[in-house]
Enzyme design. Structure first.
Site, PDB file in Angstrom:
ATOM      1  N   HIS A  13       0.870  -1.195   0.000  1.00  0.00           N
ATOM      2  CA  HIS A  13       0.000   0.000   0.000  1.00  0.00           C
ATOM      3  C   HIS A  13       0.898   1.233   0.000  1.00  0.00           C
ATOM      4  O   HIS A  13       1.477   1.583   1.025  1.00  0.00           O
ATOM      5  CB  HIS A  13      -0.901   0.000   1.243  1.00  0.00           C
ATOM      6  CG  HIS A  13      -1.876   1.137   1.272  1.00  0.00           C
ATOM      7  ND1 HIS A  13      -3.224   0.960   1.500  1.00  0.00           N
ATOM      8  CD2 HIS A  13      -1.708   2.474   1.103  1.00  0.00           C
ATOM      9  CE1 HIS A  13      -3.842   2.125   1.471  1.00  0.00           C
ATOM     10  NE2 HIS A  13      -2.940   3.070   1.231  1.00  0.00           N
ATOM     11  N   HIS A  15       1.639   5.342  -1.634  1.00  0.00           N
ATOM     12  CA  HIS A  15       1.283   6.550  -2.401  1.00  0.00           C
ATOM     13  C   HIS A  15       2.555   7.134  -2.993  1.00  0.00           C
ATOM     14  O   HIS A  15       3.473   7.505  -2.252  1.00  0.00           O
ATOM     15  CB  HIS A  15       0.622   7.589  -1.487  1.00  0.00           C
ATOM     16  CG  HIS A  15      -0.662   7.104  -0.896  1.00  0.00           C
ATOM     17  ND1 HIS A  15      -1.879   7.304  -1.509  1.00  0.00           N
ATOM     18  CD2 HIS A  15      -0.922   6.405   0.238  1.00  0.00           C
ATOM     19  CE1 HIS A  15      -2.834   6.753  -0.764  1.00  0.00           C
ATOM     20  NE2 HIS A  15      -2.271   6.195   0.300  1.00  0.00           N
ATOM     21  N   LYS A  95      -9.028  -0.041  -5.860  1.00  0.00           N
ATOM     22  CA  LYS A  95      -9.067   0.571  -4.523  1.00  0.00           C
ATOM     23  C   LYS A  95     -10.351   1.359  -4.342  1.00  0.00           C
ATOM     24  O   LYS A  95     -10.641   2.284  -5.098  1.00  0.00           O
ATOM     25  CB  LYS A  95      -7.859   1.508  -4.362  1.00  0.00           C
ATOM     26  CG  LYS A  95      -7.859   2.329  -3.082  1.00  0.00           C
ATOM     27  CD  LYS A  95      -7.583   1.484  -1.854  1.00  0.00           C
ATOM     28  CE  LYS A  95      -7.749   2.280  -0.561  1.00  0.00           C
ATOM     29  NZ  LYS A  95      -6.632   3.162  -0.260  1.00  0.00           N
ATOM     30  N   HIS A 134     -10.503   1.328   1.744  1.00  0.00           N
ATOM     31  CA  HIS A 134     -10.248   2.262   2.856  1.00  0.00           C
ATOM     32  C   HIS A 134     -11.482   2.183   3.740  1.00  0.00           C
ATOM     33  O   HIS A 134     -12.498   2.794   3.442  1.00  0.00           O
ATOM     34  CB  HIS A 134     -10.011   3.683   2.343  1.00  0.00           C
ATOM     35  CG  HIS A 134      -9.677   4.639   3.442  1.00  0.00           C
ATOM     36  ND1 HIS A 134      -8.464   5.289   3.534  1.00  0.00           N
ATOM     37  CD2 HIS A 134     -10.384   5.028   4.536  1.00  0.00           C
ATOM     38  CE1 HIS A 134      -8.440   6.037   4.626  1.00  0.00           C
ATOM     39  NE2 HIS A 134      -9.598   5.906   5.254  1.00  0.00           N
ATOM     40  N   HIS A 168      -4.665  -0.791   5.730  1.00  0.00           N
ATOM     41  CA  HIS A 168      -4.117  -0.075   6.896  1.00  0.00           C
ATOM     42  C   HIS A 168      -5.016  -0.178   8.140  1.00  0.00           C
ATOM     43  O   HIS A 168      -5.483   0.818   8.669  1.00  0.00           O
ATOM     44  CB  HIS A 168      -3.817   1.389   6.579  1.00  0.00           C
ATOM     45  CG  HIS A 168      -4.871   2.116   5.782  1.00  0.00           C
ATOM     46  ND1 HIS A 168      -6.191   2.183   6.177  1.00  0.00           N
ATOM     47  CD2 HIS A 168      -4.773   2.808   4.622  1.00  0.00           C
ATOM     48  CE1 HIS A 168      -6.849   2.883   5.279  1.00  0.00           C
ATOM     49  NE2 HIS A 168      -6.032   3.275   4.330  1.00  0.00           N
ATOM     50  N   ASP A 240       1.444   2.478   3.522  1.00  0.00           N
ATOM     51  CA  ASP A 240       0.600   3.670   3.397  1.00  0.00           C
ATOM     52  C   ASP A 240       1.453   4.936   3.499  1.00  0.00           C
ATOM     53  O   ASP A 240       0.998   5.969   3.972  1.00  0.00           O
ATOM     54  CB  ASP A 240      -0.527   3.696   4.437  1.00  0.00           C
ATOM     55  CG  ASP A 240      -1.636   4.689   4.048  1.00  0.00           C
ATOM     56  OD1 ASP A 240      -1.664   5.123   2.879  1.00  0.00           O
ATOM     57  OD2 ASP A 240      -2.451   5.036   4.919  1.00  0.00           O
TER      58      ASP A 240
HETATM   59  O1  DOR Z   1      -3.348   9.522   5.831  1.00  0.00           O
HETATM   60  C1  DOR Z   1      -3.674   9.212   4.682  1.00  0.00           C
HETATM   61  N1  DOR Z   1      -3.077   9.774   3.618  1.00  0.00           N
HETATM   62  N2  DOR Z   1      -4.646   8.307   4.512  1.00  0.00           N
HETATM   63  C2  DOR Z   1      -5.142   8.037   3.300  1.00  0.00           C
HETATM   64  O2  DOR Z   1      -6.017   7.234   3.195  1.00  0.00           O
HETATM   65  C3  DOR Z   1      -4.647   8.758   2.113  1.00  0.00           C
HETATM   66  C4  DOR Z   1      -3.292   9.242   2.320  1.00  0.00           C
HETATM   67  C5  DOR Z   1      -2.861  10.249   1.280  1.00  0.00           C
HETATM   68  O3  DOR Z   1      -3.102  10.001   0.096  1.00  0.00           O
HETATM   69  O4  DOR Z   1      -2.270  11.260   1.642  1.00  0.00           O
HETATM   70 ZN    ZN Z   2      -3.294   5.047   1.625  1.00  0.00          ZN
END
Ligand code: DOR
Ligand code: ZN
Length: 335
Positions: A13, A15, A95, A134, A168, A240
């Site tokens: 997971h 970003h 997702k 999520h 998460h 995450d």
């Molecule tokens: O804290 C988070 N940041 N939770 C999420 O689900 C998305 C993520 C983000 O993309 O910044």
């Molecule tokens: Zn995330």
């Protein structure tokens, strides 16, 4: 000197964002990990076959020679089967975000009406496309994940062939669901194995520990540690790691997201060593994910060494968790 070898670590997971931020953070993940499940919450979200292919190319262009596999995902909408067939080979999962629940999720699902979702989720089951979720409601912030459990149950019961990943997880309620439904799995972050709400707002407010879902109570942390440390076969590591520029975190209206990608393996070694469970780390950071997703990453070997490592104050514009703190494990070599 004590060392720990990890083969093909996977971040299930992640970003990576786009443009300048992508170029800043992608090489850091590519250094430590063999591959990662890439979140689709760009602006606009990754929602077409062209989006997926183009984003994957941008990711590959921003990592150096190190081998790194971006396992792509699509942003959930009630897609039809024809479209899903056309995209199935290009993605590893879809997702689902409840609308507006977190960063860039405005285009997410606003109603969990099972009949509205049925065609899509049945097609995903047939095509064996996992659903990553999520799992938070719009309720009181500490209860959002626990309140979502009835939605997970509804999805698990109605679509028994659908592989569902509770992303998460942060609560003992989510941990309990793992053994209740065969088709439920989970990712666990490293920060949720270290933090409780006290580490976010218990003293001075700590913006770099703030994310969604927010860290919970000590008993929740214990439940997460139990399944992570035993490498429960239905859990896998997903950082995450969610980079935001420093000004967006240290501001009035702090963006949600904890940045851990470059320090995750080191912190995991520290945690697993503390509980004398280093033997289970390989399963937690790679083998379980390979089994759950049916993936087979190319060979990569990371050797970590037990020695002092001071976490940098910055990685470009991004401040990592525990910036400036010294931990006990460092990456020694990557092959
Ligand atoms: O804290 C988070 N940041 N939770 C999420 O689900 C998305 C993520 C983000 O993309 O910044
Ligand atoms: Zn995330």
């Amino acid at each position: 000197m004590k060392t720990q070898t990890i083969l093909m670590p996977l971040d299930m997971h992640l970003h990576l964002r786009d443009t300048v931020m992508l170029e800043n953070v992608a090489p850091l993940s590519a250094y430590s990990f063999s591959g990662a499940i890439i979140m689709p919450n760009l602006v606009p979200p990754v929602a077409t076959l062209e989006d997926v292919k183009a984003y994957k190319e941008r990711i590959m262009a921003s990592v150096p020679n190190d081998y790194f596999e971006p396992y792509m995902t699509l942003f959930y909408k009630n897609y039809d089967k024809k479209f899903l067939e056309s995209v199935a080979d290009e993605i590893s999962a879809i997702k689902l975000y409840p609308a507006g629940i977190t960063t860039n999720s405005e285009g997410g699902v606003s109603s969990f009406d099972i009949e509205e979702m049925r065609k899509t989720l049945e097609a995903m089951s047939e095509l064996e496309i996992p659903l990553c979720v999520h799992g938070e409601t719009d309720g009181f912030v500490m209860d959002r994940e626990a309140e979502f459990m009835s939605i997970y149950e509804m999805l698990a019961v109605n679509f028994p062939k659908l592989k569902i990943i509770m992303e998460h997880i942060t609560t003992k309620e989510a941990v309990a669901m793992l053994d209740k439904y065969e088709n439920l799995h989970a990712t666990i972050t490293v920060h949720h194995l270290l933090l409780t709400l006290d580490d976010v707002v218990g003293g001075m407010m700590m913006p770099h520990n703030f994310c969604k879902p927010i860290a919970k109570r000590p008993e929740d942390l214990d439940a997460l540690l139990t399944v992570a440390l035993e490498a429960h076969p239905k859990v896998m590591f997903g950082s995450d790691s969610a980079p935001h520029p420093q000004h967006a975190k240290e501001s009035c209206g702090c963006a949600a997201g904890v940045f851990t990608a470059p320090i995750a393996l080191q912190l995991l070694c520290e945690i697993f060593e503390q509980y004398d469970k280093l033997d289970n780390l390989q399963s937690f950071v790679s083998d379980n994910a390979q089994n759950i997703y049916g993936i087979c990453p190319e060979f990569k070997e990371i050797v970590l060494e037990k020695r002092a490592f001071t976490i940098p104050e910055h990685y470009g514009s991004v401040v990592p968790m525990y910036a400036g703190q010294t931990i006990n494990w460092a990456i020694e070599s990557v092959e």
